[in-house]
Design an enzyme around this catalytic site. Sequence first.
Site, short mmCIF file in Angstrom:
data_model
loop_
_atom_site.label_atom_id
_atom_site.label_comp_id
_atom_site.label_asym_id
_atom_site.label_seq_id
_atom_site.Cartn_x
_atom_site.Cartn_y
_atom_site.Cartn_z
N GLY A 194 0.73 -1.28 -0.11
CA GLY A 194 0.01 0.04 -0.08
C GLY A 194 0.79 1.32 0.21
O GLY A 194 0.23 2.44 0.32
N ASP A 211 -5.04 -5.82 -5.74
CA ASP A 211 -4.09 -6.57 -5.82
C ASP A 211 -4.63 -8.08 -5.17
O ASP A 211 -5.61 -8.23 -4.55
CB ASP A 211 -3.08 -6.20 -4.43
CG ASP A 211 -1.63 -6.64 -4.59
OD1 ASP A 211 -1.55 -8.07 -4.78
OD2 ASP A 211 -0.57 -6.21 -4.94
N ASP A 249 2.09 -1.12 -10.30
CA ASP A 249 3.38 -1.44 -9.87
C ASP A 249 3.22 -2.98 -9.86
O ASP A 249 4.03 -4.04 -9.01
CB ASP A 249 3.49 -0.97 -8.53
CG ASP A 249 5.09 -0.95 -8.21
OD1 ASP A 249 6.19 -0.96 -8.80
OD2 ASP A 249 5.45 -0.75 -6.76
N LYS A 278 8.74 -4.14 -15.11
CA LYS A 278 9.62 -4.63 -14.29
C LYS A 278 10.34 -5.78 -15.29
O LYS A 278 9.90 -6.45 -15.98
CB LYS A 278 9.03 -5.42 -13.06
CG LYS A 278 8.19 -4.62 -12.39
CD LYS A 278 7.86 -5.01 -11.06
CE LYS A 278 7.18 -4.03 -10.13
NZ LYS A 278 7.90 -3.62 -9.05
C1 LIG Z 1 6.17 -4.42 -5.97
S1 LIG Z 1 4.75 -4.93 -5.08
C2 LIG Z 1 3.59 -3.54 -5.21
C3 LIG Z 1 4.03 -2.75 -4.21
C4 LIG Z 1 3.05 -1.34 -4.02
N1 LIG Z 1 3.16 -0.51 -5.12
C5 LIG Z 1 3.42 -0.48 -2.77
O1 LIG Z 1 3.72 0.68 -2.82
O2 LIG Z 1 3.23 -1.03 -1.77
C6 LIG Z 1 3.84 -5.94 -6.32
C7 LIG Z 1 2.67 -6.28 -6.19
O3 LIG Z 1 2.07 -6.73 -7.42
C8 LIG Z 1 0.87 -7.76 -7.15
N2 LIG Z 1 0.58 -8.77 -8.07
C9 LIG Z 1 1.39 -9.74 -8.84
N3 LIG Z 1 0.30 -10.04 -9.81
C10 LIG Z 1 -0.78 -9.50 -9.83
C11 LIG Z 1 -1.83 -9.55 -10.33
N4 LIG Z 1 -2.07 -10.45 -11.38
N5 LIG Z 1 -2.78 -8.57 -10.00
C12 LIG Z 1 -2.50 -7.76 -9.04
N6 LIG Z 1 -1.38 -7.64 -8.29
C13 LIG Z 1 -0.80 -8.45 -8.74
C14 LIG Z 1 1.79 -8.52 -5.78
O4 LIG Z 1 0.86 -9.15 -5.03
C15 LIG Z 1 2.45 -7.38 -4.97
O5 LIG Z 1 1.80 -6.99 -4.09
#
Ligand SMILES: C[S@@+](CC[C@H](N)C(=O)[O-])C[C@H]1O[C@@H](n2cnc3c(N)ncnc32)[C@H](O)[C@@H]1O
Length: 321
Positions: A194, A211, A249, A278
Site C-alpha cells: 500500500g 491486488d 506496480d 519490471k
Molecule cells: C512491488 S509490489 C507492489 C508494491 C506497492 N506498489 C506498494 O507501494 O506497496 C508488487 C505487487 O504486485 C502484485 N501482483 C502480482 N500479480 C498481480 C496481479 N495479477 N494482479 C494484481 N496484483 C498482482 C503482488 O501481489 C505485489 O503485491
Amino acid sequence: MGRTMTETVPPPPRPEPLGLTGYLAPEGFLDELLEEIGEPAAVHDRLVLAPGPARPAAWAQNVWHDPVRIRFGSIGEAARALRAIQRNWALYPVRHHRRATLIQEKLPHVSAKPLVFPAPAPMAPLGSWMLEDERTLIAAARCASPFRNGEVAFAEDRETPPNRAYLKLWEALTLVGRKPGPGDLCLDLGASPGGWTWVLHELGARVIAVDKAPLDPAVAALPRVEERRGSAFALDPRTVGPVDWLCSDVICYPERLLRLVREWLESGLARNFVCTIKFQGPTDHAATRAFMAIPGSRVMHLHHNKHELTWVRMDPGPVTP
Ligand SMILES: C[S@@+](CC[C@H](N)C(=O)[O-])C[C@H]1O[C@@H](n2cnc3c(N)ncnc32)[C@H](O)[C@@H]1O
C-alpha cells in the site's frame, strides 16, 4: 597576498564543443544503457559519451547536452572557466577525486537538501562536470535532470508508509511535475502492501487499490481507499469506469503490462498513467521501445527504481493545480 590593482586576471580557458551527448547510467545499469545507445565515443565510469544530439534513453539517469572540453592550468582556472559559463555545477566524480573536490569547492554552493514531497523539483539550471585528466575537464551546462547526477533524494517518511515503494511514485510525480489531487480517482494496480495507495490518498485522491494480496490494515482503513482483491488483468476498464490516474506496480512480464496499458488506452477511460515495467532476467529492450513508442509518453529509470523502468503518460489536457 592579494592581487595588486595593476594585475589583470587572464580570461578563462575557452570551452571546445565535443559534438557528443553524455548519458549517465544509473548505478549497476551501464550495460543496459550501452545496449540502448549503441557504439560510444568514450565511457567514463557510468558516463557514456555518444555521437550526435540527445536521443531518448530510458536507461539514462541524466543527459548531458552539448558537453565541452576545457583545458586548464590550475584549480582556480578550472573553477573560473566553469563559473564563466553558469552558476550551478554538480561534480560527477570519476578520477583525481581530491583535485576535483578542490575545484568544486571554488564553485558556488548548490543546496543538496532532500526534497520534501510534494515540493516541486528545483527550477535552477544545474550543469554537470567531470575531470577527464588532471588538466582537462568535460562539462555540460544543460542537463536533463535538475538533480545532482539525476539522484533524487527525498526527506523520507520512515514511520507511516508500509514499505519504501512510495519513493518511486514520489519521484515519478516530481519528475513529471503533475500529481493527483482532491476529486481525482486513482486506480492502483498491484497495490499491496500500500505504499503507492498511501501516496495517492495523502494527495487527497480517492483510490481503488487492486491486488491479489492484502493491503496493510492501516492503509486499507484510510477513508478514501477501496480495497479490491483480485488480479489486475481480470479487470475490464468498462466495468471500472473512468479514472484520472492509472498506476501500476504489478509484478509481471513487460509484454503483459503493455497489453493491459493498450487496453486502457484504447478504452479512453484513463487520463494519466504511471506504470513500473519490471524485468525478470534479461532486460527486454524491445518491450521498452514499444512503451517509448506510445505517443505522448516517456520511459525513465528513476533513482529509486531497481531492475525496472517507469512508463508515464500524462493527459495533455489542463494541469491539476
Ligand atoms: C512491488 S509490489 C507492489 C508494491 C506497492 N506498489 C506498494 O507501494 O506497496 C508488487 C505487487 O504486485 C502484485 N501482483 C502480482 N500479480 C498481480 C496481479 N495479477 N494482479 C494484481 N496484483 C498482482 C503482488 O501481489 C505485489 O503485491
